[in-house]
Enzyme design. Structure first.
Site, PDB file in Angstrom:
ATOM      1  N   LYS A 134       0.842  -1.194   0.000  1.00 31.85           N
ATOM      2  CA  LYS A 134       0.000   0.000   0.000  1.00 31.85           C
ATOM      3  C   LYS A 134       0.874   1.239   0.000  1.00 31.85           C
ATOM      4  O   LYS A 134       2.011   1.137   0.474  1.00 31.85           O
ATOM      5  CB  LYS A 134      -0.984   0.024   1.181  1.00 31.85           C
ATOM      6  CG  LYS A 134      -0.430  -0.320   2.569  1.00 31.85           C
ATOM      7  CD  LYS A 134       0.726   0.414   3.168  1.00 31.85           C
ATOM      8  CE  LYS A 134       0.690   1.867   3.388  1.00 31.85           C
ATOM      9  NZ  LYS A 134       1.954   2.418   4.006  1.00 31.85           N
ATOM     10  N   TYR A 219      -4.752   3.907   5.956  1.00 26.44           N
ATOM     11  CA  TYR A 219      -5.303   2.941   6.919  1.00 26.44           C
ATOM     12  C   TYR A 219      -6.661   3.420   7.435  1.00 26.44           C
ATOM     13  O   TYR A 219      -7.556   2.611   7.686  1.00 26.44           O
ATOM     14  CB  TYR A 219      -4.349   2.753   8.109  1.00 26.44           C
ATOM     15  CG  TYR A 219      -3.144   1.906   7.792  1.00 26.44           C
ATOM     16  CD1 TYR A 219      -3.179   0.519   7.956  1.00 26.44           C
ATOM     17  CD2 TYR A 219      -1.967   2.479   7.322  1.00 26.44           C
ATOM     18  CE1 TYR A 219      -2.076  -0.261   7.667  1.00 26.44           C
ATOM     19  CE2 TYR A 219      -0.860   1.711   7.026  1.00 26.44           C
ATOM     20  CZ  TYR A 219      -0.917   0.340   7.193  1.00 26.44           C
ATOM     21  OH  TYR A 219       0.178  -0.435   6.893  1.00 26.44           O
TER      22      TYR A 219
END
Ligand code: NAD
Length: 367
Positions: A134, A219
C-alpha cells in the site's frame, strides 16, 4: 475476570471468524509439501521487505523463495538470513528472467509507492501472481491499469492490507457484519507519526505520490470502509502544514470527513508531524469497538461495549497476511477483500481528498 461462558463464547467466535485464516495456523505442526505452498519473491529489499521476510519464517502456506534487489551485498545477506538460493535472487535488470523460475509463484512488490505500477505490470506479464504494498499506486489511473493487467494475464492481485487478516480487525468486521453493533453511526479514525530523515523518499512526491495521507492516512480510509461496510458518497478535507520546507513536496497533516449512504460519518486525520496518534472508534446504535493501537505492527489492543478484547497477538500481522493470501490463491480461500479492487477504492478516495484540499475544503461528491 472472564466467566467460563464468556471464554467459550470467545473461543467459539474466534473459531468461526478466524476459521479460514486459521487453516494456516492449524497446519503449523504439519507443514504442507512445498508444492502446496505459495512461493514468493520479494521485490525491493528495504525495511518492510525485511519484516515480511521475517514474518514468513512462521508461515505454513507461504514460503519466501526469491528476491529482487539492486544491491549485490543485500543478495548475500538475504541468502544467508533467509536461506535463499542465490540463483533465485535477481536484479532489476534481469527481473524478467524470474518468469521461467519454477520456484517462484508470486512476487511481492515492496518498492517506493510510485514504482508499484511498473513492477506490478512487469510481474503480471510474466504470469506470476502479484502482491503489492500500500498505497497500491499513486493514482486511480495506475491502479486501474494494474487491475486490468493482472486480469488480462490471469493472475491474482492483492494489496498488502495486513489488517484485513489480523484477529482484532477481523472481530470488528464480524461484529459489524452480524449486526452486533447495530446500525453504524460514526467512525473516528486517525493514524500518524513524526517523520524523521528529511531526505527520505517518503517526502519526495515523485517516489511517494503524496505524504502522510498516502502512507498512513490510507489505513483510516480503509478502516472507515471496513467499519461501515459502505463506500463514501462525499468527502471534504483540509490540510495544515507547520514545516513548509520539510514538507515542500508532500502533505504533512490532513483532516477529512466522509459521508456514507446510510448517513454514517467518518471523521479522520493523518500526520507526519507528531506521534501517539493511532485509533479506530466505531459507534453503532447497539454497541461500539475501539481499537488503539489500531493499525501499527501491534500488539493491537481494543475494547467493545462487552469489555476488553483479547485475541491472539503471538503472530506477526504479515504471517497472518501471507498465509491468508496463500490460502486464497492456492485453495480458493477467502481473500478478506485485500484485493486490487480494494486498493483502487482507496485510491479514488485519496484523489478526492486531494481534490477537496485543492478546492479549499469543498465537499466532493463521489459516485
Ligand atoms: P524502504 O525505503 O525501507 O525500502 C524501499 C526499498 O526500495 C529499498 O530496498 C530501496 O533500495 C528500494 N528502491 C529501489 N529503487 C528505489 C528508489 N528509486 N528510491 C528509493 N528506494 C528504492 O521503504 P519501506 O518502508 O520498506 O516501504 C516500501 C513500501 O512498503 C512502500 O510502498 C510502503 O508504503 C510499504 N510499507 C507498508 C507497510 C505495511 O505495514 N503494510 C509498512 C511499511 C512500508
Amino acid at each position: 475476570m472472564k466467566s467460563r461462558r464468556d471464554f467459550l463464547r470467545q473461543v467459539s467466535a474466534s473459531t468461526l471468524t478466524l476459521a479460514s485464516v486459521a487453516v494456516a495456523a492449524e497446519a503449523a505442526t504439519n507443514s504442507p509439501p512445498a508444492s502446496k505452498q505459495l512461493r514468493v519473491a520479494l521485490v525491493g529489499l528495504g525495511s518492510y521487505a525485511e519484516r515480511v521476510a521475517t514474518a514468513m519464517k512462521s508461515c505454513t502456506l507461504a514460503k519466501l523463495t526469491g528476491a529482487v534487489t539492486g544491491t549485490p551485498a543485500k543478495a548475500d545477506k538475504w541468502a544467508k538470513d533467509f536461506g535463499l538460493n542465490k540463483a533465485n535472487i535477481y536484479s532489476y535488470q534481469n527481473f524478467e528472467d524470474l518468469k521461467n523460475n519454477p520456484d517462484i509463484d508470486a512476487v511481492y512488490i515492496t518498492l517506493p509507492n510510485s514504482m508499484h505500477h511498473e513492477y506490478v505490470l512487469r510481474a503480471a506479464k510474466m504470469g506470476k501472481h502479484v502482491i503489492c504494498e500500500k498505497p497500491m499506486s499513486v493514482s486511480v489511473k495506475q491502479a486501474q491499469e494494474m487491475i486490468a493487467a493482472c486480469k488480462a494475464a490471469g493472475v491474482k492481485l492483492y494489496v498488502g492490507y495486513r489488517m484485513h487478516f489480523e484477529p482484532y480487525t477481523r472481530e470488528l468486521i464480524r461484529m459489524r457484519q452480524t449486526g452486533e453493533l447495530g446500525k453504524i453511526m460514526h467512525v473516528n479514525a486517525y493514524f500518524g507519526f513524526k517523520s524523521g530523515d528529511p531526505n527520505q523518499w517518503r517526502l519526495k512526491k515523485a517516489l511517494a505520490g503524496g505524504g502522510a495521507l498516502m502512507d498512513v492516512g490510507i489505513y483510516c480510509i480503509n478502516a472507515a470502509r471496513y467499519a461501515t461496510g459502505e463506500e463514501p458518497v462525499w468527502i471534504s478535507a483540509e490540510e495544515s502544514k507547520t514545516d513548509p520546507v520539510k514538507f515542500k513536496e508532500v502533505d504533512e497533516t490532513i483532516t477529512w470527513q466522509m459521508g456514507f449512504p446510510s448517513g454514517a460519518i467518518a471523521a479522520c486525520a493523518t500526520t507526519y508531524n507528531f506521534n501517539n496518534f493511532e485509533r479506530l472508534y466505531v459507534v453503532g446504535e447497539k454497541g461500539f469497538v475501539e481499537l488503539s493501537p489500531a493499525y501499527g505492527y501491534g500488539p493491537i489492543k481494543g475494547r467493545t461495549h462487552k469489555g476488553e478484547m483479547s485475541w491472539d497477538t503471538s503472530k506477526m500481522h504479515q504471517t497472518w497476511q501471507m498465509d491468508g493470501m496463500a490460502n486464497a490463491i492456492l485453495n480458493g480461500g477467502p481473500d478478506f477483500n485485500a484485493t486490487g479492487e480494494e486498493g483502487l477504492r482507496d485510491m479514488k478516495i485519496i484523489e478526492a481528498i486531494y481534490q477537496s484540499i485543492a478546492a479549499n475544503g469543498k465537499k466532493i461528491k463521489l459516485v
